[in-house]
Design an enzyme around this catalytic site. Sequence first.
Site, PDB file in Angstrom:
ATOM      1  N   ARG A 154      34.615  47.547  44.541  1.00  0.00           N
ATOM      2  CA  ARG A 154      33.451  47.682  43.674  1.00  0.00           C
ATOM      3  C   ARG A 154      33.856  48.490  42.432  1.00  0.00           C
ATOM      4  NH1 ARG A 154      31.600  43.993  46.003  1.00  0.00           N
ATOM      5  NH2 ARG A 154      29.599  43.825  47.123  1.00  0.00           N
ATOM      6  N   HIS A 214      34.824  39.027  39.079  1.00  0.00           N
ATOM      7  CA  HIS A 214      34.318  39.167  40.460  1.00  0.00           C
ATOM      8  C   HIS A 214      34.365  37.820  41.202  1.00  0.00           C
ATOM      9  CE1 HIS A 214      31.602  41.944  43.077  1.00  0.00           C
ATOM     10  NE2 HIS A 214      32.357  41.154  43.839  1.00  0.00           N
ATOM     11  N   GLU A 261      28.809  44.943  35.591  1.00  0.00           N
ATOM     12  CA  GLU A 261      29.187  43.532  35.671  1.00  0.00           C
ATOM     13  C   GLU A 261      28.036  42.721  35.103  1.00  0.00           C
ATOM     14  OE1 GLU A 261      30.400  42.485  39.612  1.00  0.00           O
ATOM     15  OE2 GLU A 261      32.069  43.899  39.578  1.00  0.00           O
TER      16      GLU A 261
HETATM   17  C1  DGY Z   1      31.094  40.851  48.609  1.00  0.00           C
HETATM   18  O1  DGY Z   1      30.794  39.965  49.411  1.00  0.00           O
HETATM   19  O2  DGY Z   1      30.740  42.004  48.734  1.00  0.00           O
HETATM   20  C2  DGY Z   1      31.942  40.445  47.480  1.00  0.00           C
HETATM   21  O3  DGY Z   1      32.100  41.417  46.533  1.00  0.00           O
HETATM   22  C3  DGY Z   1      31.426  39.167  46.870  1.00  0.00           C
HETATM   23  O4  DGY Z   1      32.516  38.353  46.788  1.00  0.00           O
END
Ligand code: DGY
Length: 326
Positions: free
Chosen positions: A239, A287, A268
């Site tokens: 993240r 992402h 983002e």
């Molecule tokens: C998640 O599932 O948390 C990812 O970041 C999305 O791909």
Amino acid sequence: MFKPKVFVARQIPEVGLELIRAACDADVWLERLPPSPEILRERVRDCDGLVSLLTDRVDAALLAAAPRLRVVSNFAVGVNNVDLVAASERSIPVGNTPGVLTEATADIAVTLLLAAARRLGESSTDAKEGRWLTWEPRGWLGADLVGRTVGIVGMGRIGHAVAKRLHFGWGMRVIYTARSPKPEIDAELGASAVSFDTLLTQSDFVSVHVDLNPTTKGMFGAAEFAKMKRSAVFVNTARGPHVDQVALAEALRSGAIFAAGLDVTEPEPLPADHELYKLPNCVIAPHIASATHDTRDAMATLCAANLLAGVRGERLPNCVNPSVYD
Ligand code: DGY
């Protein structure tokens, strides 16, 4: 026949929507961009179930506005967009999609690691923009992988999958941090659990795989980048808020570290004029770690299974706040 009412906050893959539509009165948000918080609140007001995405904030106010809500099924493994305390207080189980995106995410972590280490973004841009003048013995020199040390920050499923790729593929030594010791992984990969400081100072590659919570937010700042090797490559597929991006930009600009590969940023999307894009030694993907056909289908299937179990009052196949069942 009574069908529970659900709001699906985006068009998830059809395989999941079919399951949901067959069992529910489903309101699916068809726009490319997420619903605003106000619209989201309005749409879930009389719903029994919600499919949320990592771009939807599921907070106490939203939950309070939806008195009938019996389940939140997040189309992601990460649930930092959901207020779990508020959901638990309302006895609302929250589902996520672990496991099914492990391999795709590990693939992107290694892709970014390689791209950053071998200066793929920079050299490819140079080629496209006319700066490929000849084959240069000293041009675009990058970092080797074989026999180097990778530091896995968070040896969960995805961290393990990344470590396996790098150990068996490139013979890397694996060191890691984890909440608890992992003797099976130590035996499998010859890996060792170390302190965060040791990981920072000893790793040639640092790859982040912890969830986002108040203790991990901002865990990579100026002090951490300063401890890393000047030759280090930093990879984040977890993240964005794990990283102080001002400090990262400075570390990349000053040469405190060699390069970075990011699949996640804060915010983002990262604005197109952000300084990280201007740094040749920073590779940024939007992402996309779980963005493969099979993975997104599997996420949709699991997400639907969580939703349907929740609206039926059954235990979710993957519940992140199981205390609601106590
Ligand atoms: C998640 O599932 O948390 C990812 O970041 C999305 O791909």
